[in-house]
Design a protein around this motif. Structure first.
Motif, PDB file in Angstrom:
ATOM      1  N   MET A   1       1.042  -1.515   0.000  1.00  0.00           N
ATOM      2  CA  MET A   1      -0.044  -0.296   0.224  1.00  0.00           C
ATOM      3  C   MET A   1       0.923   1.094  -0.308  1.00  0.00           C
ATOM      4  O   MET A   1       2.001   1.350   0.877  1.00  0.00           O
ATOM      5  CB  MET A   1      -1.083  -0.346   1.354  1.00  0.00           C
ATOM      6  N   SER A   2       1.076   2.587  -1.248  1.00  0.00           N
ATOM      7  CA  SER A   2       0.990   3.090  -0.822  1.00  0.00           C
ATOM      8  C   SER A   2       0.652   4.263  -0.033  1.00  0.00           C
ATOM      9  O   SER A   2      -0.107   4.228   0.647  1.00  0.00           O
ATOM     10  CB  SER A   2       1.254   3.956  -2.347  1.00  0.00           C
ATOM     11  N   LYS A   3       1.456   5.326   0.166  1.00  0.00           N
ATOM     12  CA  LYS A   3       1.470   5.934   1.316  1.00  0.00           C
ATOM     13  C   LYS A   3      -0.108   7.276   0.439  1.00  0.00           C
ATOM     14  O   LYS A   3       0.104   7.478  -0.425  1.00  0.00           O
ATOM     15  CB  LYS A   3       2.131   7.091   1.746  1.00  0.00           C
ATOM     16  N   ASN A   4      -0.474   8.110   1.001  1.00  0.00           N
ATOM     17  CA  ASN A   4      -1.707   8.846  -0.066  1.00  0.00           C
ATOM     18  C   ASN A   4      -0.757   9.795   0.863  1.00  0.00           C
ATOM     19  O   ASN A   4      -1.024  11.353   0.725  1.00  0.00           O
ATOM     20  CB  ASN A   4      -2.556   9.521   1.641  1.00  0.00           C
ATOM     21  N   ILE A   5       0.172  10.041  -1.181  1.00  0.00           N
ATOM     22  CA  ILE A   5       0.867  11.256  -1.591  1.00  0.00           C
ATOM     23  C   ILE A   5       0.011  11.312  -2.563  1.00  0.00           C
ATOM     24  O   ILE A   5      -0.233  11.206  -2.935  1.00  0.00           O
ATOM     25  CB  ILE A   5       2.277  11.194  -1.324  1.00  0.00           C
ATOM     26  N   ASP A   6      -0.375  12.935  -3.483  1.00  0.00           N
ATOM     27  CA  ASP A   6       0.211  13.073  -4.690  1.00  0.00           C
ATOM     28  C   ASP A   6       1.147  13.516  -4.981  1.00  0.00           C
ATOM     29  O   ASP A   6       1.644  14.293  -5.631  1.00  0.00           O
ATOM     30  CB  ASP A   6      -1.072  15.208  -4.479  1.00  0.00           C
ATOM     31  N   TRP A   7       1.851  12.492  -5.435  1.00  0.00           N
ATOM     32  CA  TRP A   7       3.160  12.096  -6.702  1.00  0.00           C
ATOM     33  C   TRP A   7       2.457  13.371  -7.498  1.00  0.00           C
ATOM     34  O   TRP A   7       4.115  13.744  -7.151  1.00  0.00           O
ATOM     35  CB  TRP A   7       3.094  10.689  -6.597  1.00  0.00           C
ATOM     36  N   ALA A   8       1.830  13.130  -8.390  1.00  0.00           N
ATOM     37  CA  ALA A   8       2.247  13.942  -9.608  1.00  0.00           C
ATOM     38  C   ALA A   8       2.991  15.486  -9.074  1.00  0.00           C
ATOM     39  O   ALA A   8       3.580  16.407 -10.233  1.00  0.00           O
ATOM     40  CB  ALA A   8       0.997  14.399 -10.518  1.00  0.00           C
ATOM     41  N   ASN A   9       2.333  15.616  -7.733  1.00  0.00           N
ATOM     42  CA  ASN A   9       2.815  17.169  -7.685  1.00  0.00           C
ATOM     43  C   ASN A   9       3.480  17.730  -6.024  1.00  0.00           C
ATOM     44  O   ASN A   9       3.793  18.329  -5.798  1.00  0.00           O
ATOM     45  CB  ASN A   9       0.868  17.558  -7.112  1.00  0.00           C
ATOM     46  N   LEU A  10       4.283  16.450  -6.256  1.00  0.00           N
ATOM     47  CA  LEU A  10       5.772  15.866  -5.452  1.00  0.00           C
ATOM     48  C   LEU A  10       6.169  17.273  -5.849  1.00  0.00           C
ATOM     49  O   LEU A  10       6.566  16.899  -6.902  1.00  0.00           O
ATOM     50  CB  LEU A  10       5.925  14.789  -4.849  1.00  0.00           C
ATOM     51  N   GLY A  11       7.136  18.048  -5.035  1.00  0.00           N
ATOM     52  CA  GLY A  11       8.310  18.653  -5.081  1.00  0.00           C
ATOM     53  C   GLY A  11       9.478  17.269  -5.520  1.00  0.00           C
ATOM     54  O   GLY A  11       9.669  16.708  -5.195  1.00  0.00           O
ATOM     55  N   PHE A  12      10.720  19.210  -4.600  1.00  0.00           N
ATOM     56  CA  PHE A  12      11.984  18.314  -4.736  1.00  0.00           C
ATOM     57  C   PHE A  12      12.196  18.508  -3.486  1.00  0.00           C
ATOM     58  O   PHE A  12      13.111  19.921  -2.965  1.00  0.00           O
ATOM     59  CB  PHE A  12      13.262  18.758  -5.496  1.00  0.00           C
ATOM     60  N   GLY A  13      12.015  18.223  -2.347  1.00  0.00           N
ATOM     61  CA  GLY A  13      12.005  19.039  -0.781  1.00  0.00           C
ATOM     62  C   GLY A  13      12.577  17.626   0.009  1.00  0.00           C
ATOM     63  O   GLY A  13      11.636  16.790  -0.143  1.00  0.00           O
ATOM     64  N   TYR A  14      12.869  17.797   1.052  1.00  0.00           N
ATOM     65  CA  TYR A  14      12.446  16.668   1.918  1.00  0.00           C
ATOM     66  C   TYR A  14      11.387  16.714   3.102  1.00  0.00           C
ATOM     67  O   TYR A  14      10.240  17.116   3.220  1.00  0.00           O
ATOM     68  CB  TYR A  14      13.852  17.359   3.114  1.00  0.00           C
ATOM     69  N   VAL A  15      10.692  15.101   2.893  1.00  0.00           N
ATOM     70  CA  VAL A  15       9.641  14.732   3.184  1.00  0.00           C
ATOM     71  C   VAL A  15      10.303  14.098   4.471  1.00  0.00           C
ATOM     72  O   VAL A  15      10.752  13.354   3.612  1.00  0.00           O
ATOM     73  CB  VAL A  15       8.945  13.893   2.380  1.00  0.00           C
ATOM     74  N   PRO A  16       9.915  13.547   5.640  1.00  0.00           N
ATOM     75  CA  PRO A  16      10.661  12.874   6.582  1.00  0.00           C
ATOM     76  C   PRO A  16       9.654  11.530   6.642  1.00  0.00           C
ATOM     77  O   PRO A  16       8.523  11.346   5.851  1.00  0.00           O
ATOM     78  CB  PRO A  16      10.676  12.960   7.584  1.00  0.00           C
ATOM     79  N   THR A  17      10.594  10.286   6.244  1.00  0.00           N
ATOM     80  CA  THR A  17       9.419   9.471   6.193  1.00  0.00           C
ATOM     81  C   THR A  17      10.213   7.951   7.480  1.00  0.00           C
ATOM     82  O   THR A  17      10.443   8.997   7.996  1.00  0.00           O
ATOM     83  CB  THR A  17      10.462   8.403   4.601  1.00  0.00           C
ATOM     84  N   ASP A  18       9.798   7.132   7.279  1.00  0.00           N
ATOM     85  CA  ASP A  18       9.352   6.432   8.427  1.00  0.00           C
ATOM     86  C   ASP A  18      11.461   5.450   9.655  1.00  0.00           C
ATOM     87  O   ASP A  18      10.904   5.841  10.404  1.00  0.00           O
ATOM     88  CB  ASP A  18       8.521   5.055   8.480  1.00  0.00           C
TER      89      ASP A  18
END
Ligand SMILES: *Cc1c(COP(=O)(O)O)cnc(C)c1O
Length: 340
Positions: A1-18
């Motif tokens: 299962m993928s996280k609920n992220i809007d992949w197409a509109n994601l930029g190039f920035g830091y998003v902390p993961t698990d």
């Protein structure tokens, strides 16, 4: 299962993961390493990395292939390059097999952050290491940390390809016997002034010249350069102070073995730029971003491929390498490493 992220509109920035991977080097050896949920690092105000910038890094991606596997691209070359970088800054090498294992562990632990096939997004992985203990007299640290975290990043060419306008920089990037060939934060710290200045003046990137003669093209602050000559040859600058881009090395092999093109690594003079048909910047982030215009102190060199699209050979190179990465074109042995 993928996280609920809007992949197409994601930029190039830091998003902390698990999870991120951490290994400590103490008393002359690396510990076994472990995954942790703690994204923060606490250290002495006098840590060697803070005072003397003793740190090196890598960058690679994990993504979902057409048949649903999660893979990375040539992590063995990142491992080898990080060993070379560490040696140059007198840091202990993090062993190659352990590097690859760390990448697999961190991606597997964050698999819900790996964007689906076709989204254009990827999971960017950032392995790095740094001198951790307190050092005030100039010398290498005694203790180090190796870490690898990852962050999902959006499609590079959002809204279509936009060829870049670059300038020939008056600032230098890497001295002939310096550190240009290693992936160290120090090479980026000193490029910040030049890139902000370029952006303020309307340029996307800096082309750095060889500092000794200032007549030859080397690379940009974070990408190698490929040219296509008017007779269809793929050429790339040769210099000991260029960072050996894995993307560039892979593209040259693709040009030769998949597209049957002639390839050449040689010195490329500023004077020759007007003879080039196509130009692209290559690195993990974009694979290739096309250059449309090069400005040499007011003199504009417009590449025949123009400001609206990739040149035809650049495009073929791009499509072939991304096809290999996504599993729609057969890969050379060892290029695609499966995580899960
Ligand atoms: C990382 C980097 C590149 C690109 O290397 P890849 O392995 O293709 O991502 C190019 N130039 C510099 C200076 C870099 O730091």
């Amino acid at each position: 299962m993928s996280k609920n992220i809007d992949w197409a509109n994601l930029g190039f920035g830091y998003v902390p993961t698990d999870a991120r991977y951490v290994s400590w080097y103490k008393d002359g050896k690396w510990d076994d390493g472990t995954l942790t949920s703690d994204a923060s690092i606490t250290m002495s105000e006098c840590a060697c990395v803070l005072q003397y910038a003793q740190t090196v890094f890598e960058g690679l991606k994990a993504y979902t292939t057409a048949d649903g596997r999660i893979v990375t691209f040539r992590p063995d070359l990142n491992a080898e390059r990080m060993i070379d970088s560490a040696n140059r800054l007198k840091m202990p090498a993090f062993p190659k097999e352990r590097f690859i294992d760390a990448i697999k562990q961190v991606v597997a632990a964050n698999k819900e952050f790996v964007p689906p096939y076709g989204s254009g997004a990827t999971l960017y992985i950032r392995p790095f290491m740094f001198g951790y203990d307190s050092i005030i007299g100039v010398k290498p640290a005694n203790e180090y940390q190796f870490r690898a975290f990852c962050t999902p990043v959006g499609p590079y060419f959002k809204g279509g390809v936009r060829p870049l306008t670059v300038r020939i920089s008056d600032y230098d990037r890497a001295a002939p016997n310096g550190t240009g060939h290693i992936k160290a934060g120090l090479n980026y710290a000193m490029s910040l002034y030049a890139i902000v200045d370029a952006h303020e003046k309307g340029f996307d990137e800096n082309f750095y010249l060889d500092p000794a003669t200032r007549t030859k093209i080397e690379e940009t602050g974070g990408a190698n350069i490929l040219f296509v000559t008017k007779d269809g040859k793929v050429v790339t600058p040769k210099s000991s102070s260029i960072l050996p881009s894995i993307t560039r090395r892979s593209l040259l092999q693709v040009a030769k073995d998949y597209l049957g093109l002639e390839v050449e690594e040689r010195e490329i003079y500023v004077e020759e730029l007007s003879e080039m048909a196509e130009c692209g910047l290559c690195g993990t982030a974009a694979v290739i971003s096309p250059v449309g215009k090069i400005v040499d102190h007011g003199k504009e060199i417009c590449l025949p491929s123009g400001m609206n699209e990739m040149g035809p050979i650049t495009k073929k190179l791009y499509e072939t390498l991304t096809g290999i990465q996504m599993g729609t074109i057969p890969a050379p042995e060892g290029w695609i490493v499966e995580v899960c």
